[in-house]
Design an enzyme around this catalytic site. Structure first.
Site, PDB file in Angstrom:
ATOM      1  CG  HIS A  94      -1.669   1.274   1.432  1.00 29.25           C
ATOM      2  ND1 HIS A  94      -2.924   1.498   0.904  1.00 29.25           N
ATOM      3  CD2 HIS A  94      -1.347   2.421   2.096  1.00 29.25           C
ATOM      4  CE1 HIS A  94      -3.334   2.711   1.228  1.00 29.25           C
ATOM      5  NE2 HIS A  94      -2.397   3.291   1.956  1.00 29.25           N
ATOM      6  CD  GLU A  95       2.129   3.448   3.650  1.00 27.51           C
ATOM      7  OE1 GLU A  95       2.368   4.529   3.064  1.00 27.51           O
ATOM      8  OE2 GLU A  95       1.151   3.292   4.402  1.00 27.51           O
ATOM      9  CG  HIS A  98       0.721   6.309  -0.626  1.00 23.69           C
ATOM     10  ND1 HIS A  98      -0.456   6.830  -1.121  1.00 23.69           N
ATOM     11  CD2 HIS A  98       0.419   5.775   0.594  1.00 23.69           C
ATOM     12  CE1 HIS A  98      -1.427   6.616  -0.239  1.00 23.69           C
ATOM     13  NE2 HIS A  98      -0.928   5.982   0.794  1.00 23.69           N
TER      14      HIS A  98
END
Length: 222
Positions: A94-95, A98
């Site tokens: 998920h990071e 980004h």
């Protein structure tokens, strides 16, 4: 007081539930083993996407994971960095999502990053002006506080597509690159969906807080 309980207590309770839910989901999915660590999964995802220059560091704390767009670094908590579980893979990737958004100038992320100073100012100075205006009967000061706090609401609203997109990217890349099997995506989803609930709760709380104070000031004018 009735208006306060009607507008502000439900999202506050939802926020408490969301925090419990994400910790519970992370704990349960930490028991489901994965073939690699969170750091390894994020590294593979980044390298596959041409982002080999993005670093990955371990930072202290629990669920303190984040992507630093200024340093171009993923900072992962120990449980995620070294953990070989579905929870670790979900959070780490998920990071990494980004980082992909940053590299491709994903519009909502650019807007969110630009809104950070205004949101920080609005959550601090805005609430001070609002409380002072209400306390001393200075309506114009209170309205100034409301306008500043609206920046917090804007930030929360634009943050939703940013977080949802990062989670979608994570699940898509984990399956596409064979880091998890197709039937294991459900485990990743449980962690990321629980995290999404915290973003929704924070947004709802900010929106209804703004609505409450606007209605309060409008009622005071009558």
């Amino acid at each position: 007081m009735g208006l306060y309980f009607l507008l502000l207590i439900p999202p506050m309770l939802l926020g408490f539930y969301a925090q419990w839910k994400v910790k519970s989901a992370f704990s349960k999915m930490s028991q489901i083993p994965a073939r690699m660590s969170g750091a390894q999964a994020a590294r593979q995802m980044l390298d596959h996407g041409g982002l080999s220059s993005v670093g990955i560091e371990q930072v202290p704390g629990q669920l303190s994971d984040h992507y630093d767009p200024r340093a171009k670094v993923l900072r992962l908590s120990p449980d995620v960095y070294s953990g070989r579980s579905m929870a670790a893979l979900g959070v780490a990737c998920h990071e990494a999502g980004h980082a992909f958004q940053d590299a491709h100038n994903y519009a909502p992320l650019m807007i969110r990053n630009a809104a950070v100073p205004a949101a920080n100012f609005g959550s601090g100075t805005g609430m001070i002006l609002l409380m002072a205006g209400l306390g001393f009967g200075l309506t114009s000061v209170a309205w100034a506080g409301v306008i500043l706090f609206a920046a917090v609401v804007f930030f929360q609203l634009v943050n939703l597509p940013v977080e949802f997109d990062a989670s979608a990217r994570a699940k898509r890349e984990l399956v596409a690159q064979g880091m998890i099997a197709g039937n294991e995506e459900q485990y990743i989803s449980k962690v990321l969906n629980a995290a999404a609930l915290t973003y929704v709760a924070a947004t709802l709380q900010a929106v209804l807080t703004l609505v409450y104070y606007v209605m309060l000031l409008l009622n005071n004018r009558r």
